[in-house]
Design an enzyme around this catalytic site. Sequence first.
Site, short mmCIF file in Angstrom:
data_model
loop_
_atom_site.label_atom_id
_atom_site.label_comp_id
_atom_site.label_asym_id
_atom_site.label_seq_id
_atom_site.Cartn_x
_atom_site.Cartn_y
_atom_site.Cartn_z
N VAL A 108 5.61 7.86 -0.74
CA VAL A 108 6.63 8.82 -0.31
C VAL A 108 7.95 8.20 0.13
CG1 VAL A 108 5.08 10.73 0.28
CG2 VAL A 108 5.61 8.99 1.99
N TYR A 155 -0.27 11.03 -7.40
CA TYR A 155 -0.46 12.32 -6.72
C TYR A 155 -1.04 13.35 -7.71
CZ TYR A 155 2.47 10.05 -3.21
OH TYR A 155 2.97 9.17 -2.29
N TYR A 203 -4.29 2.20 9.38
CA TYR A 203 -3.76 2.91 8.21
C TYR A 203 -2.24 3.13 8.35
CZ TYR A 203 -2.62 6.72 5.06
OH TYR A 203 -1.99 7.50 4.11
N LYS A 244 -2.37 1.66 -0.50
CA LYS A 244 -3.78 2.08 -0.68
C LYS A 244 -4.47 1.28 -1.79
CE LYS A 244 -2.66 6.85 0.71
NZ LYS A 244 -2.35 8.19 0.21
N SER A 254 2.09 4.89 0.58
CA SER A 254 0.82 5.05 -0.15
C SER A 254 0.50 3.94 -1.13
CB SER A 254 0.87 6.34 -0.96
OG SER A 254 0.11 7.33 -0.35
N1 GLU Z 1 1.82 7.24 5.38
C1 GLU Z 1 1.91 8.37 4.49
C2 GLU Z 1 0.92 9.45 4.88
O1 GLU Z 1 -0.17 9.13 5.23
C3 GLU Z 1 1.68 7.90 3.09
C4 GLU Z 1 1.83 9.02 2.11
C5 GLU Z 1 2.26 8.61 0.76
O2 GLU Z 1 3.05 7.69 0.58
O3 GLU Z 1 1.76 9.27 -0.16
O4 GLU Z 1 1.21 10.60 4.85
#
Ligand code: GLU
Length: 327
Positions: free
Chosen positions: A259, A241, A189, A66, A63
């Site tokens: 994560v 989060y 993604y 992002k 994540s």
């Molecule tokens: N690739 C993970 C997903 O889309 C990233 C989630 C994360 O790191 O929060 O679930």
Amino acid sequence: MVDFQAFLEKLYWKYRDVNEGKVASYIPELAKANSDSFAICAVTRDGRVFQAGDVDQKFTIQSISKVFVYGLALEEHGRERLLQKVGVEPTGDPFNSLIRLDEDSKRPDNPMVNAGAIATTSLIKGDGPTERLNRLLTLFQRYVGHEVFIDVPVFVSERSTGHRNRAMAHLMLNFGMIDQKVDEALDLYFQQCAILVTCRDLAVMAATLANQGENPLTGEQALHPEYVRDVLSIMYTCGMYNFAGEWAYRVGIPAKSGVSGGILAVVPNQVGIAVFSPLLDGHGNSVRGLRVFEELSQEFGLHLMDLSMGRCRFEAAIRDSSELTAS
Ligand code: GLU
């Protein structure tokens, strides 16, 4: 006076044996992570590096990607057009929640939840999937200062199990929030999430944001300075989060976690800091990472709303500190 390098090493030894939390397993390949891995790294805006632990161990960025893709989308589309597609409101919901997507505007709330991140990635320009992927890889290379690669097993693992993300993308297609090339957007993604980084890379990326978008080690501009404030604002309100509010209250530094166990944080005009430890709490944040950041923020007065003399302590602590001492 506190020596910054010595303080990082102290934190490393203090939290090394904290074994609370769990390694993420909903992406099967991530379950193979070594729960003992632990690293802390800080890079100042003038390029000084402080570190402790396994700072060169590779893991997938997940994540945290992002943040950087959102920055590129801002450069490509500008604030107002991007706002029409992806909002900037924190949700208080888990990162993979679908619930709000079907409400009101049909627009994902912010670019740090998965729906918003997929919509953002779908906006990246380029003639076909290869060009778009190369664009992203080049973007990350500017931030880390060297070539980056994708962990193919992690990518394939998520691609074949990421049904929630697929559901979100199709819901957004149904609302007209993303275009027809939904599978291409999802692949891109999943690829961006599977980019391999080290804790040191994350600290350099954070330092680049702390330094108005210019990588302090290479001098390369990774993000136009105009958009640094947008990226940092989103990190501050939505980056951790559904713990983002408490993080802002306790730690008070724009940050993003992923994560696989990374947390990247930016003290504007001063320093980028990263922690890697794959044991996660129920929100998806690294347990050791949270402890390290809380203590660092407290010790050096790094909380952005702390207008006392706190951050002078940080300047003093790095001034005479040695760098790159192995732990
Ligand atoms: N690739 C993970 C997903 O889309 C990233 C989630 C994360 O790191 O929060 O679930």
